[in-house]
Scaffold this motif. Structure first.
Motif, PDB file in Angstrom:
ATOM      1  N   SER A 125      31.668 -62.184  41.989  1.00  0.00           N
ATOM      2  CA  SER A 125      31.960 -63.624  42.010  1.00  0.00           C
ATOM      3  C   SER A 125      31.435 -64.235  43.313  1.00  0.00           C
ATOM      4  CB  SER A 125      33.466 -63.856  41.897  1.00  0.00           C
ATOM      5  OG  SER A 125      34.123 -63.312  43.035  1.00  0.00           O
ATOM      6  N   ARG A 126      31.425 -65.584  43.361  1.00  0.00           N
ATOM      7  CA  ARG A 126      30.950 -66.247  44.569  1.00  0.00           C
ATOM      8  C   ARG A 126      31.836 -65.916  45.760  1.00  0.00           C
ATOM      9  NH1 ARG A 126      29.675 -72.737  45.378  1.00  0.00           N
ATOM     10  NH2 ARG A 126      28.527 -72.482  47.342  1.00  0.00           N
ATOM     11  N   TRP A 127      33.128 -65.806  45.517  1.00  0.00           N
ATOM     12  CA  TRP A 127      34.046 -65.481  46.605  1.00  0.00           C
ATOM     13  C   TRP A 127      33.786 -64.083  47.155  1.00  0.00           C
ATOM     14  CZ3 TRP A 127      36.873 -67.376  50.189  1.00  0.00           C
ATOM     15  CH2 TRP A 127      37.889 -66.624  50.772  1.00  0.00           C
ATOM     16  N   ARG A 128      33.514 -63.111  46.241  1.00  0.00           N
ATOM     17  CA  ARG A 128      33.226 -61.744  46.707  1.00  0.00           C
ATOM     18  C   ARG A 128      31.908 -61.705  47.471  1.00  0.00           C
ATOM     19  NH1 ARG A 128      37.363 -59.743  47.754  1.00  0.00           N
ATOM     20  NH2 ARG A 128      35.981 -58.154  48.581  1.00  0.00           N
ATOM     21  N   ILE A 129      30.931 -62.509  47.043  1.00  0.00           N
ATOM     22  CA  ILE A 129      29.651 -62.557  47.763  1.00  0.00           C
ATOM     23  C   ILE A 129      29.858 -63.095  49.172  1.00  0.00           C
ATOM     24  CG2 ILE A 129      27.400 -63.710  47.831  1.00  0.00           C
ATOM     25  CD1 ILE A 129      27.379 -63.568  44.778  1.00  0.00           C
ATOM     26  N   ILE A 130      30.716 -64.123  49.294  1.00  0.00           N
ATOM     27  CA  ILE A 130      30.982 -64.688  50.627  1.00  0.00           C
ATOM     28  C   ILE A 130      31.676 -63.656  51.515  1.00  0.00           C
ATOM     29  CG2 ILE A 130      32.364 -66.413  51.843  1.00  0.00           C
ATOM     30  CD1 ILE A 130      31.832 -68.318  49.495  1.00  0.00           C
ATOM     31  N   CYS A 131      32.694 -62.989  50.954  1.00  0.00           N
ATOM     32  CA  CYS A 131      33.486 -62.052  51.767  1.00  0.00           C
ATOM     33  C   CYS A 131      32.718 -60.789  52.113  1.00  0.00           C
ATOM     34  CB  CYS A 131      34.782 -61.692  51.033  1.00  0.00           C
ATOM     35  SG  CYS A 131      35.930 -63.058  50.854  1.00  0.00           S
ATOM     36  N   ASP A 132      31.931 -60.265  51.150  1.00  0.00           N
ATOM     37  CA  ASP A 132      31.309 -58.950  51.347  1.00  0.00           C
ATOM     38  C   ASP A 132      29.881 -59.023  51.876  1.00  0.00           C
ATOM     39  OD1 ASP A 132      33.629 -57.887  50.392  1.00  0.00           O
ATOM     40  OD2 ASP A 132      32.918 -57.690  48.330  1.00  0.00           O
ATOM     41  N   ILE A 133      29.207 -60.180  51.737  1.00  0.00           N
ATOM     42  CA  ILE A 133      27.803 -60.256  52.174  1.00  0.00           C
ATOM     43  C   ILE A 133      27.605 -61.327  53.238  1.00  0.00           C
ATOM     44  CG2 ILE A 133      25.433 -60.717  51.427  1.00  0.00           C
ATOM     45  CD1 ILE A 133      26.165 -59.567  48.715  1.00  0.00           C
ATOM     46  N   ARG A 134      27.980 -62.561  52.916  1.00  0.00           N
ATOM     47  CA  ARG A 134      27.663 -63.647  53.855  1.00  0.00           C
ATOM     48  C   ARG A 134      28.440 -63.528  55.165  1.00  0.00           C
ATOM     49  NH1 ARG A 134      24.277 -67.201  51.636  1.00  0.00           N
ATOM     50  NH2 ARG A 134      24.272 -67.525  49.382  1.00  0.00           N
ATOM     51  N   LEU A 135      29.770 -63.375  55.086  1.00  0.00           N
ATOM     52  CA  LEU A 135      30.549 -63.336  56.326  1.00  0.00           C
ATOM     53  C   LEU A 135      30.170 -62.158  57.235  1.00  0.00           C
ATOM     54  CD1 LEU A 135      34.119 -64.492  55.214  1.00  0.00           C
ATOM     55  CD2 LEU A 135      32.397 -65.763  56.481  1.00  0.00           C
TER      56      LEU A 135
END
Length: 317
Positions: free
Chosen positions: A219-229
């Protein structure tokens, strides 16, 4: 050693000696020092010599006049400063500015940069222009603008709040509101700068990571937490360090223009206080001692920030 062995070993030994000689010449070459010399000279003239002079003056009583004698007083300047209530109040206000700026210099820009990453070309340009406009306004101009808006008699914000039934608020004249107001104005100027840095760092993330995660159903939230941040962690720590070390300094222009440290010293921080001692009361010793106290405190914070950066920053190969 036979004659044949000596003939073979001779050229090899001569080559090794020649190589060592070349390395020694390269190691002691003066060319790199000549390139560094201008920067080192400027650093010494504008940073370390004034720092050493301020440290020396912190042990003297002097009114800055060249004809006035300097009287050695030892640690008296430090003892009297630390006993002053206004000094403790200034240190507390410095901490307030530093912590109060975090939401506007790190948290809000990070949120805006991530959630607007998928905007189209024209929309992204408009959004970046709107966010960055406060940054290009001169601090004094921005301070005058906010003085007009927050004027207790005819300010647009004051009249709007009165129209809503909230009454008139002395944003710059009431000690309960003056410090939060100046913290907000300083942070308002920083939002654009921080947002652009986060946007540039966010755009530099390899898109193949995002696509691979989407293919796997993230999900977009998992992408933010696991990749972007994690990949934005060096920028997050850099801006956090800048806020800790420079946030209170950036508020100086607004304190000087809007409140002069008041009302009742409620907006004075350590940088404004040492400026007052140095250029209003002409007490070079007290000003230098206040500067040394600030320098020691921020040196410890800088070392802590550098350690946190090395410990928690995650870099993509």
């Amino acid at each position: 050693m036979t004659d044949i062995q000596a003939e073979v070993a001779g050229p090899a030994a001569a080559k090794t000696a020649s190589t060592r000689s070349d390395i020694s010449r390269e190691r002691f070459s003066i060319s790199p020092l000549l390139y560094l010399a201008p920067a080192v000279v400027l650093l010494m003239v504008w940073t370390y010599i004034p720092l050493a002079e301020a440290f020396r003056l912190s042990f003297y009583q002097w009114n800055i006049l060249p004809t006035s004698p300097q009287r050695f007083v030892g640690l008296t300047n430090y003892q009297r400063l630390l006993a002053l209530p206004e000094m403790r109040n200034a240190l507390w206000n410095t901490l307030y500015y530093t912590i109060g700026l975090f939401p506007m210099s790190v948290i809000i820009p990070l949120f805006v940069a991530i959630w607007t990453q998928d905007l189209g070309g024209r929309a992204r340009t408009i959004y970046r222009a709107m966010i960055f406009v406060p940054m290009i306004i001169a601090p004094v101009v921005a301070a005058i603008l906010w003085r007009w808006l927050l004027n207790e008699d005819q300010g647009l914000i004051t009249l709007t709040l009165e129209g809503l039934g909230l009454g008139r608020i002395g944003f710059l004249t009431d000690p309960a509101y003056a410090l939060p107001t100046l913290t907000w104005i300083t942070g308002w100027k920083l939002i654009g700068f921080s947002t652009l840095l986060f946007s540039a760092a966010n755009a530099g993330i390899n898109p193949s990571y995002i696509e691979a995660a989407r293919i796997d159903g993230a999900s977009r939230w998992r992408i933010i937490c696991d990749i972007r941040l994690p990949l934005l962690s060096p920028t997050i720590l850099l801006l956090s360090m800048m806020t800790v070390l420079f946030g209170a300094q950036w508020s100086f222009a607004y304190i000087n223009v809007l409140t002069n440290g008041g009302p009742l010293k409620s907006t004075t921080n350590i940088f404004y206080l040492l400026w007052e001692y140095g250029f209003q009361t002409l007490s070079a010793g007290w000003s230098s001692a206040a500067g040394m106290i600030a320098f020691a405190g921020f040196a410890v914070l800088a070392a802590l920030c550098m350690w946190l950066t090395k410990r928690f920053a995650f870099y993509d190969n």
